[in-house]
Scaffold this active site. Structure first.
Site, PDB file in Angstrom:
ATOM      1  CG  ASP A   1       3.183   9.928  18.576  1.00  0.00           C
ATOM      2  OD1 ASP A   1       3.504  11.128  18.518  1.00  0.00           O
ATOM      3  OD2 ASP A   1       3.989   8.990  18.572  1.00  0.00           O
TER       4      ASP A   1
ATOM      5  CE  LYS B   1      -5.286  18.628  16.130  1.00  0.00           C
ATOM      6  NZ  LYS B   1      -6.020  19.027  17.316  1.00  0.00           N
TER       7      LYS B   1
ATOM      8  CG  MET C   1       4.958   2.887   9.836  1.00  0.00           C
ATOM      9  SD  MET C   1       6.098   4.251  10.066  1.00  0.00           S
ATOM     10  CE  MET C   1       7.500   3.434  10.804  1.00  0.00           C
TER      11      MET C   1
HETATM   12  N1  SAH Z   1       6.694   2.991  18.284  1.00  0.00           N
HETATM   13  C1  SAH Z   1       5.662   2.146  17.716  1.00  0.00           C
HETATM   14  C2  SAH Z   1       5.733   2.099  16.215  1.00  0.00           C
HETATM   15  C3  SAH Z   1       5.464   3.404  15.537  1.00  0.00           C
HETATM   16  S1  SAH Z   1       5.464   3.266  13.806  1.00  0.00           S
HETATM   17  C4  SAH Z   1       5.757   0.759  18.319  1.00  0.00           C
HETATM   18  O1  SAH Z   1       6.740   0.440  19.001  1.00  0.00           O
HETATM   19  O2  SAH Z   1       4.825  -0.028  18.115  1.00  0.00           O
HETATM   20  C5  SAH Z   1       3.747   3.051  13.462  1.00  0.00           C
HETATM   21  C6  SAH Z   1       3.468   1.665  12.963  1.00  0.00           C
HETATM   22  O3  SAH Z   1       3.411   0.766  14.061  1.00  0.00           O
HETATM   23  C7  SAH Z   1       2.131   1.505  12.293  1.00  0.00           C
HETATM   24  O4  SAH Z   1       2.171   1.920  10.954  1.00  0.00           O
HETATM   25  C8  SAH Z   1       1.918   0.016  12.423  1.00  0.00           C
HETATM   26  O5  SAH Z   1       2.667  -0.684  11.471  1.00  0.00           O
HETATM   27  C9  SAH Z   1       2.512  -0.265  13.778  1.00  0.00           C
HETATM   28  N2  SAH Z   1       1.467  -0.257  14.836  1.00  0.00           N
HETATM   29  C10 SAH Z   1       1.420   0.520  15.911  1.00  0.00           C
HETATM   30  N3  SAH Z   1       0.346   0.235  16.676  1.00  0.00           N
HETATM   31  C11 SAH Z   1      -0.286  -0.769  16.067  1.00  0.00           C
HETATM   32  C12 SAH Z   1      -1.443  -1.532  16.355  1.00  0.00           C
HETATM   33  N4  SAH Z   1      -2.192  -1.309  17.435  1.00  0.00           N
HETATM   34  N5  SAH Z   1      -1.808  -2.514  15.490  1.00  0.00           N
HETATM   35  C13 SAH Z   1      -1.075  -2.758  14.404  1.00  0.00           C
HETATM   36  N6  SAH Z   1       0.034  -2.083  14.083  1.00  0.00           N
HETATM   37  C14 SAH Z   1       0.439  -1.104  14.898  1.00  0.00           C
END
Ligand code: SAH
Length: 480
Positions: A249, A271, A384
């Protein structure tokens, strides 16, 4: 000095350890693990060694060292902190042609005890001939990280069926091909996945089949964590080291990707093309196609693959098509962001439960359960949520969350550009606007979020309308 590497079978053999402290105890322990009959010689023993002597695990020669202690021994280790005593143990051992090691003294030692990576019965020993033990430790760490923990079980399995392997693969090249298959094929993942019986069945079937079946592809759904490479699991790192192709991703950080096998093909499936993400069905088809070509595919996702990551759909699709899969969990954004912002998510004073939720898309934000939103004793971690922050705030207020409920936005959690923006619910949309919060960002709502203002320790911290400052300072501290 060039040393001759050697693995010694000490089973049932008498060995001597001179010394009664912690170092002697460690040496005695390793020798006991190898089945040796250990005698410790010292005027006094530390508490644990004394217990071992009482229990009969080791024999105790009480008193000052005399060369007679060495009679009948196969090996000796001098583990006292007196150099002269150690030297006399070494000299007495040499006179009797007994191999002796003096702890931390290469010059006095006839044999060295290497640093080991233990995947018994597989054992990797590392030595710098005493030149730089710290470097040996570094090499050991690297190998610890890269060598699968299931390798021990694989070697044990091969050991158990050694006779049959030799019989069914009488020629050397056939046998070598079989071991290649054993190492690279499906048996190791089965062992890793606690499916011992299937692994054994597969080995036996393959032996009976005559020729090694062509390697089948597999897919590992791997959580890459929030971006900081140190937050990868060992299993994720190993999967990245073995991958032939990686479909990742956009959220996966460059630092994490840099850890993957150099010649692995990398495909960015996050992308945007013409403003659109690659459709999920296309990702499914790509995963399937690569696996069917016999490749080891890693599907690398930000955070955890099963938390708002569509990993569940991918797993179901691949299993439906008979592809071997495994799932490597990752540290999800809520856990990482909270930790890196100093927010204990279920701090007992303020929260009884934690809810991970997403406010993706207008309909979703509207459909969120009001009871979940309104429960003051529950911490909310919103994924999100940035784009919908105004609508979300309205709904939280409408369902009874007070306007002064603490909130924290963690942007780029765990990455060098992390920002924590702390405030209260009533001002949340204004805060997000004022500080131009961008994705990825995670929102934490609830009493625990107040901890960020005093406990954030990483990156930058902004409290309410105050200017940004490095996290780790109290908001009231002078920043000059
Ligand atoms: N599978 C991922 C989530 C994917 S959805 C997990 O378990 O973290 C994508 C959302 O995750 C983003 O919009 C944000 O809200 C959050 N996110 C993922 N990485 C992040 C980071 N480094 N800092 C803050 N929010 C993050």
């Amino acid at each position: 000095m060039t040393l001759y590497p050697l693995f010694a079978d000490l089973d049932g053999l008498p060995v001597l350890v001179v010394g009664g402290g912690a170092v002697a105890r460690r040496k005695a322990k390793a020798l006991l693990d190898a089945g040796a009959r250990v005698t410790v010689g010292a005027p006094r023993l530390d508490v644990e060694l004394a217990q071992w002597a009482d229990d009969g695990r080791v024999a105790w020669r009480r008193g000052e060292f005399v060369p007679d202690w060495l009679d009948g021994m196969w090996l000796a280790i001098a583990a006292t902190d007196e150099r002269a005593l150690n030297a006399s143990v070494a000299a007495a051992a040499a006179a009797r042609r007994i191999f002796a090691n003096v702890v931390d003294d290469a010059a006095l030692s006839r044999f060295h005890v290497p640093a080991v990576v233990d995947r018994a019965p597989l054992m990797v020993a590392i030595s710098t001939a005493g030149a730089a033990p710290a470097l040996a430790r570094r090499v050991r760490e690297t190998l610890e990280r890269t060598l699968d923990h299931a390798l021990g079980a694989l070697v044990a399995l091969a050991q158990r069926h050694r006779a049959r392997i030799v019989q069914r693969r009488a020629d050397l090249s056939g046998r070598r091909a079989f071991y290649d298959w054993l190492h690279d094929g499906p048996v190791l993942p089965l062992l890793r996945n606690a499916r011992q019986r299937e692994a054994e069945r597969m080995l036996l079937d393959a032996l009976d089949a005559g020729t090694a079946a062509p390697l089948e592809g597999s897919v590992a759904l791997v959580g890459a964590g929030p971006g900081h490479p140190g937050l990868l699991t060992l299993q994720a790192l190993r999967a990245l080291n073995e991958a032939d192709v990686i479909l990742h991703d956009q959220l996966v950080s460059a630092d994490v990707l840099a850890l993957a096998r150099r010649d692995a093909e990398r495909i960015d499936v996050g992308k945007r093309c013409g403003g659109r993400h690659m459709p999920q069905e296309r990702i499914h088809r790509l995963l399937l196609a690569h696996a069917r070509e016999g490749r080891r595919v890693v599907r690398l996702k930000g955070g955890d693959p099963f938390v708002f990551g569509r990993g569940g759909e991918e797993l179901a699709f691949l299993r439906r098509h008979g592809v071997a899969c495994e799932v490597v969990p990752g540290i999800t954004a809520a856990l990482a962001c909270a930790a890196f912002a100093g927010i204990p998510l279920t701090h007992r004073e303020q929260a009884q439960s934690l809810c991970l939720l997403t406010a993706h898309g207008k309909d979703d934000a509207d459909a969120l359960d009001g009871r979940v939103l309104g429960d003051r004793r529950q911490t909310l971690a919103v994924y999100m949520g940035v784009e919908r922050i105004a609508a979300l705030t309205d709904r939280l207020l409408a369902h009874g969350r007070a306007a002064d409920t603490p909130v924290a936005i963690i942007e780029n959690g765990s990455l060098p550009r992390q920002r924590v923006i702390a405030g209260v619910l009533g001002e949340l949309p204004a805060l997000a606007r004022m500080h131009a919060v961008a994705t990825p960002a995670l929102l934490i709502v609830g009493g625990v979020a107040a901890c960020a203002a005093s406990q954030a320790w990483f990156g930058e911290l902004v409290v309410g309308n105050a200017p940004a400052m490095p996290a780790g300072r109290m908001p009231c501290e002078e920043t000059a």
